[in-house]
Scaffold this motif. Structure first.
Motif, mmCIF file in Angstrom:
data_model
loop_
_atom_site.group_PDB
_atom_site.id
_atom_site.type_symbol
_atom_site.label_atom_id
_atom_site.label_comp_id
_atom_site.label_asym_id
_atom_site.label_seq_id
_atom_site.Cartn_x
_atom_site.Cartn_y
_atom_site.Cartn_z
ATOM 1 N N LEU A 86 25.465 62.741 -4.912
ATOM 2 C CA LEU A 86 25.061 63.442 -4.322
ATOM 3 C C LEU A 86 24.576 64.268 -4.577
ATOM 4 N N ILE A 87 25.341 65.261 -5.745
ATOM 5 C CA ILE A 87 25.687 66.874 -5.625
ATOM 6 C C ILE A 87 24.720 67.417 -6.876
ATOM 7 N N GLY A 88 24.342 66.428 -7.800
ATOM 8 C CA GLY A 88 23.725 66.361 -9.087
ATOM 9 C C GLY A 88 21.918 66.630 -7.761
ATOM 10 N N LYS A 89 21.628 65.293 -7.212
ATOM 11 C CA LYS A 89 20.113 64.654 -6.362
ATOM 12 C C LYS A 89 19.961 66.415 -5.360
ATOM 13 N N CYS A 90 21.476 66.615 -4.891
ATOM 14 C CA CYS A 90 21.504 68.117 -3.820
ATOM 15 C C CYS A 90 21.242 69.277 -5.295
ATOM 16 N N ILE A 91 21.536 69.159 -5.848
ATOM 17 C CA ILE A 91 21.049 70.739 -6.595
ATOM 18 C C ILE A 91 19.772 70.247 -7.078
ATOM 19 N N ALA A 92 19.017 69.417 -7.607
ATOM 20 C CA ALA A 92 17.879 69.466 -7.797
ATOM 21 C C ALA A 92 16.568 69.556 -6.268
ATOM 22 N N CYS A 93 17.140 68.918 -5.604
ATOM 23 C CA CYS A 93 16.618 69.160 -3.930
ATOM 24 C C CYS A 93 16.764 70.906 -3.842
ATOM 25 N N GLN A 94 17.861 71.533 -4.137
ATOM 26 C CA GLN A 94 17.778 72.996 -3.296
ATOM 27 C C GLN A 94 17.171 73.875 -4.733
ATOM 28 N N SER A 95 17.030 72.966 -5.617
ATOM 29 C CA SER A 95 16.492 73.489 -6.661
ATOM 30 C C SER A 95 15.047 73.570 -6.878
ATOM 31 N N GLY A 96 13.976 73.017 -6.162
ATOM 32 C CA GLY A 96 12.817 72.571 -6.483
ATOM 33 C C GLY A 96 12.671 72.450 -7.585
ATOM 34 N N ALA A 97 13.284 71.191 -8.115
ATOM 35 C CA ALA A 97 13.759 70.904 -9.981
ATOM 36 C C ALA A 97 13.368 68.893 -9.433
ATOM 37 N N THR A 98 12.582 68.567 -10.676
ATOM 38 C CA THR A 98 12.772 67.237 -10.563
ATOM 39 C C THR A 98 13.635 66.205 -11.241
ATOM 40 N N PHE A 99 14.044 65.671 -10.186
ATOM 41 C CA PHE A 99 15.165 64.858 -10.339
ATOM 42 C C PHE A 99 15.946 63.603 -11.398
ATOM 43 N N PHE A 100 15.872 63.258 -12.765
ATOM 44 C CA PHE A 100 16.215 61.759 -13.020
ATOM 45 C C PHE A 100 17.317 61.633 -13.190
ATOM 46 N N SER A 101 17.447 60.366 -12.765
ATOM 47 C CA SER A 101 19.104 59.574 -12.631
ATOM 48 C C SER A 101 18.995 58.685 -13.073
ATOM 49 N N ILE A 102 20.022 58.697 -14.488
ATOM 50 C CA ILE A 102 20.035 58.068 -15.246
ATOM 51 C C ILE A 102 21.642 57.075 -15.571
ATOM 52 N N SER A 103 21.848 55.772 -15.619
ATOM 53 C CA SER A 103 23.130 55.638 -15.793
ATOM 54 C C SER A 103 23.512 55.252 -17.678
ATOM 55 N N ALA A 104 24.493 56.058 -18.054
ATOM 56 C CA ALA A 104 24.871 56.469 -19.700
ATOM 57 C C ALA A 104 24.599 54.898 -20.096
ATOM 58 N N SER A 105 25.735 54.137 -19.394
ATOM 59 C CA SER A 105 25.970 52.444 -19.906
ATOM 60 C C SER A 105 24.896 51.381 -20.194
ATOM 61 N N ILE A 136 23.004 62.103 -15.430
ATOM 62 C CA ILE A 136 23.931 61.039 -16.002
ATOM 63 C C ILE A 136 25.115 60.345 -16.011
ATOM 64 N N ASP A 137 25.145 59.563 -15.003
ATOM 65 C CA ASP A 137 26.135 58.958 -14.516
ATOM 66 C C ASP A 137 26.819 58.273 -15.676
ATOM 67 N N GLU A 138 28.341 58.092 -15.545
ATOM 68 C CA GLU A 138 29.240 57.395 -16.337
ATOM 69 C C GLU A 138 28.860 58.435 -17.884
ATOM 70 N N ILE A 139 28.731 59.640 -17.654
ATOM 71 C CA ILE A 139 28.595 60.085 -19.130
ATOM 72 C C ILE A 139 29.525 59.629 -20.055
ATOM 73 N N ASP A 140 30.761 59.419 -20.058
ATOM 74 C CA ASP A 140 31.674 58.901 -21.219
ATOM 75 C C ASP A 140 31.172 58.412 -21.909
ATOM 76 N N SER A 141 30.220 57.113 -21.084
ATOM 77 C CA SER A 141 30.292 56.104 -22.276
ATOM 78 C C SER A 141 29.027 56.607 -23.411
ATOM 79 N N LEU A 142 28.624 57.377 -22.803
ATOM 80 C CA LEU A 142 27.563 57.973 -23.887
ATOM 81 C C LEU A 142 28.065 59.178 -24.818
ATOM 82 N N LEU A 143 29.511 59.758 -24.338
ATOM 83 C CA LEU A 143 30.150 60.455 -24.967
ATOM 84 C C LEU A 143 31.621 60.353 -25.633
#
Ligand SMILES: Nc1ncnc2c1ncn2[C@@H]1O[C@H](COP(=O)(O)OP(=O)(O)OP(=O)(O)O)[C@@H](O)[C@H]1O
Length: 348
Positions: A86-105, A136-143
């Motif tokens: 929710l926070i990730g999406k809110c950042i995008a909405c409140q800053s007028g940015a495009t929101f890309f959402s992806i799961s790292a796994s 990037i959700d579950e970023i631990d599986s990417l990094l």
């Protein structure tokens, strides 16, 4: 919010094996309803910090220059279901940015051999849609930390991701923010963790936040709860995450329908459905249990303490400090502030 399914279902390779940028754009660009700060209950400290260091700079790049410039990567960590997405999406909405959402796994498991191309394509598309937030959700599986057993393709994806992130960091033109979310922060590679310069703990909601979630969800329903009963629900839900609270309200909302079980569902009129009551919450509490164990919680708290030691907040203004909503958050900032003053005294 599990994006792996979302990504897995919609992203396609074309016959030549290339990942279509158009597909990527339509699949992982989020077009859901906007999210405002008020939709996120609690986490006042994280919200205040994010506004100050990320949202305002994204809105006003002309005055947030030089040292005031926004970080290119932040990490949100904490138990599952506490509102990181929710926070990730809110950042995008409140800053007028495009929101890309992806799961790292999904990058590492579903796109074996294609993951690094996906990462490159993702940043390329984000660059065309600036300002952009890449969640990037579950970023631990990417990094995750490099180990002997690390798969070659995972290593390549991680390297490509770090290259792209470094590129975004060094380019003053790029207005791209990477928001990583994880339930397993301790598993992230140290070098990668350092690049996510701001690391924010998103804890379980306190009583006031749990109250806010119930009140907001019930305000949209036919419901007979009074203040006293809401207070009791809040007392009985210590240790529940935001997602658990939402699940509890859903479960309770089925109570009035269950009490009409003897009737033919086809003949029930909306007027016959009684309001949701405290008793519905009491029976929902028999089935909906907190999803985070005290042992896991202790792990998060401990990791958070180590991070506070590493990255206290000298940038926090005293006004922000005084505006902190809860005692716990105040304590946490007070701790940082005291440390900051001590350090400066020592330096002097
Ligand atoms: N702080 C909160 N305020 C309001 N609703 C919340 C909050 N936290 C969680 N929720 C509810 O729980 C749902 C799931 O939250 P979200 O996906 O943001 O959690 P998360 O921390 O990203 O979880 P995960 O780590 O499992 O991906 C939200 O859609 C919302 O309905």
């Amino acid at each position: 919010m599990k994006r792996a399914v979302f990504l897995g279902l919609k992203l396609q390779r074309n016959s030549c094996g290339w990942i279509s940028k158009r597909n990527l754009k339509t699949s992982i660009m989020d077009h859901g309803p906007p999210v405002s700060w008020d939709d996120i209950a609690g986490v006042e400290f994280a919200k205040a910090t994010i506004k100050e260091i990320v949202v305002w700079p994204m809105l006003r790049p002309d005055i947030f220059t030089g040292l005031r410039g926004p970080p290119k990567g932040i990490l949100l960590f904490g138990p599952p279901g506490t509102g990181k997405t929710l926070i990730g999406k809110c950042i995008a909405c409140q800053s007028g940015a495009t929101f890309f959402s992806i799961s790292a796994s999904s990058l590492t498991s579903k796109w074996v051999g294609e993951g690094e191309k996906m990462v490159r394509a993702l940043f390329a598309v984000a660059r065309c849609q600036q300002p952009a937030v890449i969640f990037i959700d579950e970023i631990d599986s990417l990094l995750s930390q490099r180990g002997e057993g690390e798969h070659e393709s995972s290593r390549r994806i991680k390297t490509e991701f770090l290259v792209q992130l470094d590129g975004a960091t060094t380019s003053s033109e790029d207005r791209i923010l990477v928001v990583g979310a994880t339930n397993r922060p301790q598993e992230i590679d140290e070098a990668a963790r350092r690049r996510l310069v701001k690391r924010l703990y998103i804890p379980l909601p306190e009583g006031s936040a749990r109250k806010q979630i119930v009140t907001r969800l019930m305000a949209k329903e036919h419901c007979s709860l009074n203040e006293e009963e809401i207070k009791l629900i809040v007392q009985k839900t210590d240790g529940f995450s935001g997602a658990d609270m939402t699940q509890l309200c859903r479960e309770a909302s089925l109570g009035p329908i269950r009490s009409l079980q003897s009737m033919d569902i086809a003949t029930i009129t909306p007027e016959q459905v009684r309001p949701i009551s405290f008793l519905d919450f009491e029976s929902a509490l028999r089935t909906v249990r907190p999803s985070v164990s005290p042992k896991d919680l202790e792990l998060y708290e401990t990791w958070n303490r180590t991070q506070q030691d590493l990255q206290f907040q000298p940038k926090m203004s005293f006004i922000t400090l005084c505006n902190s909503a809860t005692t716990q958050q105040f304590d946490c900032q007070e701790h940082n502030f005291t440390k900051y003053r001590k350090l400066h005294r020592n330096r002097a």
